[in-house]
Scaffold this active site. Structure first.
Site, short mmCIF file in Angstrom:
data_model
loop_
_atom_site.label_atom_id
_atom_site.label_comp_id
_atom_site.label_asym_id
_atom_site.label_seq_id
_atom_site.Cartn_x
_atom_site.Cartn_y
_atom_site.Cartn_z
N PRO A 1 0.98 -1.21 -0.06
CA PRO A 1 0.02 -0.08 0.03
C PRO A 1 0.82 1.22 0.07
CG PRO A 1 -0.86 -1.67 1.50
CD PRO A 1 0.48 -2.27 1.19
N GLU B 1 2.09 -8.54 9.25
CA GLU B 1 1.99 -7.22 9.32
C GLU B 1 2.91 -6.23 8.53
OE1 GLU B 1 1.25 -3.40 11.27
OE2 GLU B 1 0.42 -5.56 11.52
N ARG C 1 -1.39 -8.11 -21.23
CA ARG C 1 -2.17 -7.74 -22.42
C ARG C 1 -1.62 -6.69 -23.25
NH1 ARG C 1 -5.24 -3.18 -21.99
NH2 ARG C 1 -7.24 -4.23 -22.90
N ASP D 1 -7.10 2.05 -25.27
CA ASP D 1 -7.55 1.91 -23.95
C ASP D 1 -7.68 3.31 -23.06
OD1 ASP D 1 -7.92 -0.80 -23.99
OD2 ASP D 1 -6.06 -1.17 -23.14
#
Length: 248
Positions: free
Chosen positions: A87, A114, A152, A167
């Protein structure tokens, strides 16, 4: 390209890597996926890969030894990109996926518990990536998302090479609306311009709709999008119109 996943839960990858475009890309030999349980590299006599944090605190921390040894063993390129899904990492973007798609080997480190021993961050990985400002139970799902976005983009993976170019985000804008048959569904009609066969008008419509959709949903993207002077003026006027409608 070869993509490796270092994980404690290899069974999570089976369905994703063998299905749809990822599965076909591997069957065609355009990419190789390898999933490795890095617990098999631990030198701990109890087969542990985590330990209590120095200084105390909640949770367990992944130890460096199994991951360092696993990367040393599986790396094929001289300097593979070793990617920590976390994160705290740099947000995954289309431009980042395009950058990674030029590499020969990617190694994804999927952690649990953790956190990681800081020496993994500072001396093993080359990139830290995040798929959003939220916390998951592990790095497996983000690694699969990133691998999908990269795969992709490889030559020949998509049936139509123009698909990846058009895209959302590839042009700096969100993608224009799409329609297919029937032309009239429950009174909802496909725009006439798309049925006209006039390619220049269609491309102009798609460009305008992409700018409009970006202004409506992600206006901050317009600041860095490659727009002509006329398009930038038009986009600014359209944004003002949106704001005025919201304030009515």
């Amino acid at each position: 390209m070869k993509i490796d996943f270092l994980t404690l839960f290899p069974e999570m990858f089976t369905g994703v890597l063998s299905s749809s475009i990822l599965g076909q890309a591997q069957a065609d030999g355009r990419i190789t996926f390898q999933v490795t349980d890095f617990r098999s590299y631990t030198e701990n006599k109890h087969n542990k890969v985590d330990d209590y944090p120095y200084g105390g605190g909640a949770g367990m921390v992944l130890t460096p030894q199994p991951l360092f040894d696993a990367v040393d063993d599986i790396k094929q390129a001289d300097e593979p990109r070793v990617i920590l899904m976390c994160p705290q990492g740099e947000p995954l973007t289309q431009s980042k996926a395009e950058e990674l798609s030029t590499e020969d080997q990617l190694i994804f480190v999927c952690g649990h518990y953790e956190g990681y021993d800081e020496r993994i961050r500072t001396h093993l990985v080359t990139d830290e990536l995040s798929i959003g400002d939220f916390v998951l139970t592990g790095g497996e799902l983000p690694a699969m998302v990133t691998a999908d976005s990269v795969t992709r983009l490889l030559p020949g993976v998509l049936g139509n090479e123009a698909s990846a170019v058009e895209d959302s985000f590839s042009t700096g804008l969100l993608e224009h609306p799409h329609y297919t048959r029937p032309a009239d569904f429950r009174g909802m009609e496909v725009p006439e311009v798309l049925r006209s066969g006039h390619h220049a008008r269609i491309e102009a419509w798609r460009r305008e709709e992409a700018i409009k959709r970006t202004a409506e949903r992600r206006p901050e993207l317009l600041e860095s999008a490659a727009l002509s002077e006329h398009e930038r003026t038009w986009a600014a006027d359209y944004l003002e119109k949106i704001r005025a409608e919201k304030n009515e």
